[in-house]
Design an enzyme around this catalytic site. Structure first.
Site, PDB file in Angstrom:
ATOM      1  N   GLN A 153       0.817  -1.212   0.000  1.00 14.26           N
ATOM      2  CA  GLN A 153       0.000   0.000   0.000  1.00 14.26           C
ATOM      3  C   GLN A 153       0.853   1.265   0.000  1.00 14.26           C
ATOM      4  O   GLN A 153       0.745   2.082  -0.897  1.00 14.26           O
ATOM      5  CB  GLN A 153      -0.959   0.005   1.188  1.00 14.26           C
ATOM      6  CG  GLN A 153      -2.051   1.063   1.075  1.00 14.26           C
ATOM      7  CD  GLN A 153      -3.263   0.738   1.929  1.00 14.26           C
ATOM      8  OE1 GLN A 153      -3.394  -0.357   2.463  1.00 14.26           O
ATOM      9  NE2 GLN A 153      -4.156   1.693   2.048  1.00 14.26           N
ATOM     10  N   ASP A 154       1.698   1.438   1.011  1.00 17.93           N
ATOM     11  CA  ASP A 154       2.634   2.557   1.002  1.00 17.93           C
ATOM     12  C   ASP A 154       3.873   2.175   1.804  1.00 17.93           C
ATOM     13  O   ASP A 154       3.884   1.166   2.497  1.00 17.93           O
ATOM     14  CB  ASP A 154       1.981   3.856   1.499  1.00 17.93           C
ATOM     15  CG  ASP A 154       1.664   3.871   2.983  1.00 17.93           C
ATOM     16  OD1 ASP A 154       1.565   2.778   3.583  1.00 17.93           O
ATOM     17  OD2 ASP A 154       1.490   4.965   3.544  1.00 17.93           O
ATOM     18  N   PRO A 155       4.941   2.962   1.692  1.00 19.81           N
ATOM     19  CA  PRO A 155       6.191   2.584   2.352  1.00 19.81           C
ATOM     20  C   PRO A 155       6.057   2.582   3.876  1.00 19.81           C
ATOM     21  O   PRO A 155       5.176   3.233   4.450  1.00 19.81           O
ATOM     22  CB  PRO A 155       7.171   3.678   1.896  1.00 19.81           C
ATOM     23  CG  PRO A 155       6.575   4.248   0.650  1.00 19.81           C
ATOM     24  CD  PRO A 155       5.095   4.168   0.854  1.00 19.81           C
TER      25      PRO A 155
END
EC number: 3.2.2.27
Length: 217
Positions: free
Chosen positions: A61-63
């Site tokens: 999804q995101d870092p």
């Protein structure tokens, strides 16, 4: 920015000048506060896994938003950094599925054709999903659309509800989808554990006449 073949293919799915908008966003974001990963690693997934070599996608999804964790590859952290909870669970499932892997840096997967892509490529420090909905989704959706056009089969590994929504872009019958709940502690016991994504991926690749991934490397 990205491997040149990726760059040309992705552009065909984006509005004109979108790369310029991304660069402007990055200039402002990195000038105004602490952002992960380091700017030179924002496009690392596309730099280390060329399009022509990509045969698996693992979509995050995101870092990670903690210090020194994010390195531009979904779920991966540098070797000297402790594994975050989702990665702990990924490695636990890998151990149950194929065997133990005691290192946290997944770069060796990327070098074998596993595209470790996050839907958002940056995150403000300490703010999970802090850049969601701002710039990245059209770009990373375009990456999936580029993969969908490949003539050779790709295995799309989609963990969690967010990633599974991207099935809408995977319409080519040559490709394969492996999906399950997310490996996070909140959902790992709802079907991620026991889903055997690694052995299933290799079984698909080998059936297609392709080399499997050495997940333990």
């Amino acid at each position: 920015m990205a491997h040149s073949i990726w760059h040309e293919k992705i552009k065909s799915f984006l509005p004109e000048h979108y790369y310029g908008r991304i660069n402007h966003f990055l200039d402002e974001a990195y000038a105004s506060g602490l952002v992960y990963p380091p700017r030179e690693n924002v496009f690392k997934a596309l730099q280390v896994t060329p399009l022509e070599e990509t045969k698996v996608l693992i979509l995050g999804q995101d870092p990670y938003h903690g210090p020194k964790q994010a390195q531009g590859l979904s779920f991966s952290v540098p070797e000297e950094i402790s594994a975050p909870p989702s990665l702990i669970n990924i490695l636990k499932e890998l151990a149950d599925d194929i065997g133990p892997r005691d290192h946290h840096d997944l770069s060796t997967w990327a070098s074998q054709g596993v595209l470790l892509l996050n839907a958002c490529l940056t995150v403000p420090a300490g703010q999970a999903n802090g850049h969601a909905g701002l710039i990245w989704e059209p770009f990373t959706d375009a990456v999936i659309k580029v993969l969908n056009e490949k003539d050779s089969p790709v295995v799309f590994i989609l963990w969690g509800a967010y990633a599974r929504k991207k099935k809408a872009f995977i319409t080519n019958p040559k490709h394969h989808i492996i999906e399950s709940p997310h490996p996070s502690p909140l959902s790992s016991y709802r079907g991620f554990f026991g889903s055997k994504p690694f052995s299933r991926t290799n079984a698909i690749l080998e059936k297609e006449g392709m080399t499997g991934i050495d997940w333990l490397q």
